[in-house]
Design a protein around this motif. Structure first.
Motif, PDB file in Angstrom:
ATOM      1  N   GLN A   1      92.075  62.505  51.458  1.00  0.00           N
ATOM      2  CA  GLN A   1      92.992  62.892  52.725  1.00  0.00           C
ATOM      3  C   GLN A   1      93.042  64.532  52.598  1.00  0.00           C
ATOM      4  O   GLN A   1      92.654  65.158  51.407  1.00  0.00           O
ATOM      5  N   LEU A   2      93.385  65.035  53.649  1.00  0.00           N
ATOM      6  CA  LEU A   2      93.529  66.681  53.686  1.00  0.00           C
ATOM      7  C   LEU A   2      94.514  67.054  54.665  1.00  0.00           C
ATOM      8  O   LEU A   2      94.697  66.480  55.762  1.00  0.00           O
ATOM      9  N   GLN A   3      95.425  67.615  54.149  1.00  0.00           N
ATOM     10  CA  GLN A   3      96.420  68.243  54.970  1.00  0.00           C
ATOM     11  C   GLN A   3      96.232  69.561  55.387  1.00  0.00           C
ATOM     12  O   GLN A   3      95.607  70.504  54.639  1.00  0.00           O
ATOM     13  N   TYR A 104      89.775  66.723  60.349  1.00  0.00           N
ATOM     14  CA  TYR A 104      91.228  66.801  60.181  1.00  0.00           C
ATOM     15  C   TYR A 104      91.869  67.899  60.953  1.00  0.00           C
ATOM     16  O   TYR A 104      91.019  68.943  61.216  1.00  0.00           O
TER      17      TYR A 104
END
Length: 115
Positions: A1-3, A104
């Protein structure tokens, strides 16, 4: 996951400047490519500028000479410096990242250029 956390949008007069920032939740060198897209009302999202993990950049012809993409690896941040802004640059600007075949997006930041 990557924000992706964006900042720096706002209202500016034509001819003015703004700098957008994007901070990813992972080390910038682990991300294949980061970029900025924009979407104006009623239009498709378009690529503005991008930078690879190796530091190679590309900029859309529509903003070439006015916008610059860069990064500060010590701050793990990618920037979009926007100069000589025009009303047609008004849009929501999105930070984008491509890592391990996944894409993303940030939440978007509004840029409004008044004439």
């Amino acid at each position: 996951q990557l924000q992706l956390v964006e900042s720096g949008g706002g209202l500016v007069q034509a001819g003015g400047s703004l700098r957008l920032s994007c901070v990813p939740s992972r080390n910038i060198f682990s991300i294949n490519r980061m970029g900025w897209y924009r979407q104006a009302p009623g239009k498709q999202r378009e690529l503005v500028a991008a930078i690879t993990s190796g530091g190679v950049t590309n900029v859309s012809d529509s903003v070439k000479g006015r916008f610059t993409i860069s990064r500060d690896t010590a701050k793990n941040t990618v920037y979009l410096q926007m100069n000589s802004l025009r009303p047609e640059d008004t849009a929501v600007y999105y930070c984008n990242a491509e890592r391990l075949s996944l894409t993303y997006w940030g939440q978007g930041t509004q840029v409004t250029v008044s004439s």
